[in-house]
Motif scaffolding. Structure first.
Motif, short mmCIF file in Angstrom:
data_model
loop_
_atom_site.label_atom_id
_atom_site.label_comp_id
_atom_site.label_asym_id
_atom_site.label_seq_id
_atom_site.Cartn_x
_atom_site.Cartn_y
_atom_site.Cartn_z
N ARG A 148 11.51 -23.81 18.03
CA ARG A 148 10.85 -24.53 16.93
C ARG A 148 9.67 -23.74 16.39
NH1 ARG A 148 9.78 -30.43 18.60
NH2 ARG A 148 12.02 -30.48 18.31
N ASN B 142 8.77 -21.73 12.41
CA ASN B 142 7.61 -22.13 11.63
C ASN B 142 7.10 -20.95 10.79
OD1 ASN B 142 4.65 -22.67 11.08
ND2 ASN B 142 5.21 -24.58 12.10
N GLU C 125 3.24 -27.42 16.84
CA GLU C 125 4.51 -26.71 16.72
C GLU C 125 4.32 -25.21 16.84
OE1 GLU C 125 7.38 -26.16 13.03
OE2 GLU C 125 7.73 -28.10 14.00
#
Length: 570
Positions: A17, A21, A152
């Protein structure tokens, strides 16, 4: 077993994840931009000067531009508080990042138009400005990484990606730069590198910046906060500012005078950089870090105890100089915030900062004399083992370290990295004693067979295995260390706090190299590597103490970012 599986899956999920980003992508780009000028100004440039037949004494003066990286914290407060009028809309950090990258690109392109032998004055001036711009870029990129980190794109992942970009750019600017220059020439090579940095500067315009709004007009509100009830009275703040300001001004003046004397004096009258570092290095650290920390601690205690603070009745009537308030927020407040939040644990943190990277930094200067002189390897063999294979192992170690951060947590990875970094010195001790153990390892894993089939030798395979193991371990340690260092600074003051702490990282290694060189002369490399291993164990013990402290006190211990990456709710 079920617990291990449950832990592992979130680790991979967090990693994937974070890699998707956009902040992570820009972090890799900025890491590359940070490492490229460092390699070009402090490494590859000397190959160009050598080819241009510039004398060694002049090249020694060129090496002084490295002081810009050693003392970058001296101007970090300016970058933390002041905006560039035309570019302030880009954001608090991004405005300086883009400017530095554009300046660096222009300087590299300009260097390509000069002959270092006939235009040495302009060449050295541009190189000096370039090193200053590069060090400035490093300050702000480190602050940007801390400021934009979130649940994140965690600080752990961003720190790891930054280092991977930095290491890859050192390969591009170093080994690859030499290869390219041999084919198209140095001017064309530096022009190409300058174009790369200019391109990164343009792409950087689209990077996110968590401080964009604050850069546009929150300074008046920030200054007003200093006059609120419970804040220190202006006269007390000003005394603290005066003391810290004088200490920093002295340190900056010493560095400037040294640089001017080195660049302008006759060769026989030039100061010795080694003597300067050994003599004034500790004094500068005391003046800019130790004494200001004590002053900051005193100010934090006064405010905590409610002494010499603004009362509710005085809040509307007290007046203070706006310039003094700006300087206080830039120079003193980051220290006061850090010392007030960390408390006496600052002693442990500073001890860990001073010792964590010492195992690989203190003997790095003697690496090539060890490979070439003591062990008898050729330049080509060392280049293959340390530059290409070694950097590949380093990047792999960084990637593995980033994964460990998401699975084991920050402090576990930090402690493991310290232990591995210390232990790998024993591998070099074996090489110094003949390399019997490393030869056995290389043969057992089939590495010797592979290298011999590629045209190498058993001796080369032994060196590559040793350097690869060390760099892999250093990558794990580096990923954890930068993540930990980034986690203990406050986002609002990240530029100053991180620059101060990171400047201490290599201090002991720099100051201890003279004594280590004498030890090698008297006792040989084998005993030196055993000694460095023992020094590394000190960092392991300090890691354990810091781990216990953070587990016991949590956020009260001053840890800004969580030890484990947080998985957002789905």
């Amino acid at each position: 077993m079920a617990e291990a599986v449950a832990t592992k899956k979130p680790g991979w999920r967090i990693l994937l994840r974070a890699l998707r980003n956009r902040k992570t992508g820009f972090m890799a780009l900025f890491g590359f931009a940070s490492g490229l000028p460092f390699a070009l100004f402090l490494g590859t440039l000397y190959a160009w000067l050598t080819e241009a037949e510039v004398d060694l004494e002049t090249m020694g003066v060129f090496s002084l531009i490295g002081l810009a990286y050693s003392f970058q914290f001296l101007w970090s407060p300016l970058l933390n508080r002041f905006d560039i009028p035309v570019m302030r809309r880009l954001g608090k950090r991004k405005q300086w990042i883009v400017l530095a990258q554009v300046v660096l690109g222009i300087i590299l392109v300009s260097l390509s138009a000069l002959d270092p032998k006939t235009s040495l004055g302009w060449f050295s001036l541009l190189a000096g400005i370039g090193a200053f711009a590069s060090a400035t870029q490093d300050i702000v990129i480190n602050a940007w990484r801390i400021d934009v980190a979130d649940d994140e794109a965690t600080i752990d992942i961003l720190s790891t990606v930054y280092q991977m970009g930095f290491r890859l750019s050192s390969l591009v600017g170093g080994a690859l730069g030499l290869i390219v220059a041999a084919r198209i020439g140095w001017p064309q090579t530096y022009m190409m590198m300058g174009a790369i940095l200019l391109a990164i500067g343009i792409v950087g315009l689209f990077a996110p910046d968590a401080e964009a709004k604050r850069a546009l007009g929150a300074s008046a509100e920030e200054l007003a906060e200093l006059r609120q009830p419970g804040q220190l009275r202006p006269n007390v703040r000003n005394w603290g500012l005066l003391a810290v300001g004088l200490l920093w001004a002295w340190a900056l003046g010493v560095v400037i005078v040294f640089m001017v004397r080195s660049m302008t004096a006759e060769p026989d009258a030039r100061p010795d950089p080694t003597v300067f570092t050994a003599t004034y290095g500790p004094l500068i650290v005391i003046a800019t870090i130790v004494l200001p920390a004590l002053i900051a601690g005193w100010l934090a205690k006064l405010q905590r105890d409610g002494r010499h603070v603004v009362t509710a009745e005085e809040a509307g009537s007290l007046r203070s100089s706006a310039m003094a308030d700006h300087l206080y927020r830039a120079l003193v407040l980051p220290l006061t915030e850090f010392v007030g939040r960390i408390g006496w644990a600052l002693v442990l943190i500073l001890a860990l900062v001073l010792t964590y990277r010492i195992t690989d930094s203190i003997w790095g200067t003697f690496a090539y004399p060890f490979y070439l002189g003591e062990l008898g390897y050729t330049n080509d063999e060392v280049a293959v083992a340390s530059k290409f294979f070694g950097i590949g192992a380093m990047v792999l170690g960084l990637a593995f370290g980033g994964w460990l951060l998401t699975v084991l947590g920050r402090m576990a990875t930090l402690t493991l990295g310290a232990a591995l970094a210390a232990a790998t010195n024993l591998l070099y001790a074996d090489l110094a004693a003949g390399g019997a153990v490393m030869s056995t390892v290389s043969n057992a894993i089939g590495f010797t067979w592979a290298i011999e089939n590629l045209g190498g030798t058993e001796k080369l395979a032994r060196l590559m295995v040793t350097i690869g193991a060390e760099n892999f371990s250093t990558g794990i340690a580096g990923a954890a260390y930068i993540a930990w260092l980034s986690s203990i600074v406050a986002k609002g003051h990240s530029a100053v706090q991180y620059a101060l702490l990171s400047s201490l990282t290599l201090l002991v290694g720099t100051l201890g190299r003279g004594a280590l060189g004498q030890m090698i002369e008297e006792q040989g490399y084998y005993n030196m590597f055993l000694f460095v291993t023992l020094i590394g164990l000190v960092a392991v013990v300090l890691c354990v103490f810091e781990w216990i402290r953070e587990r016991r006190y949590g956020r009260a211990a001053g840890v800004v970012a969580p030890d484990r990456a947080i998985v957002p709710a789905e």
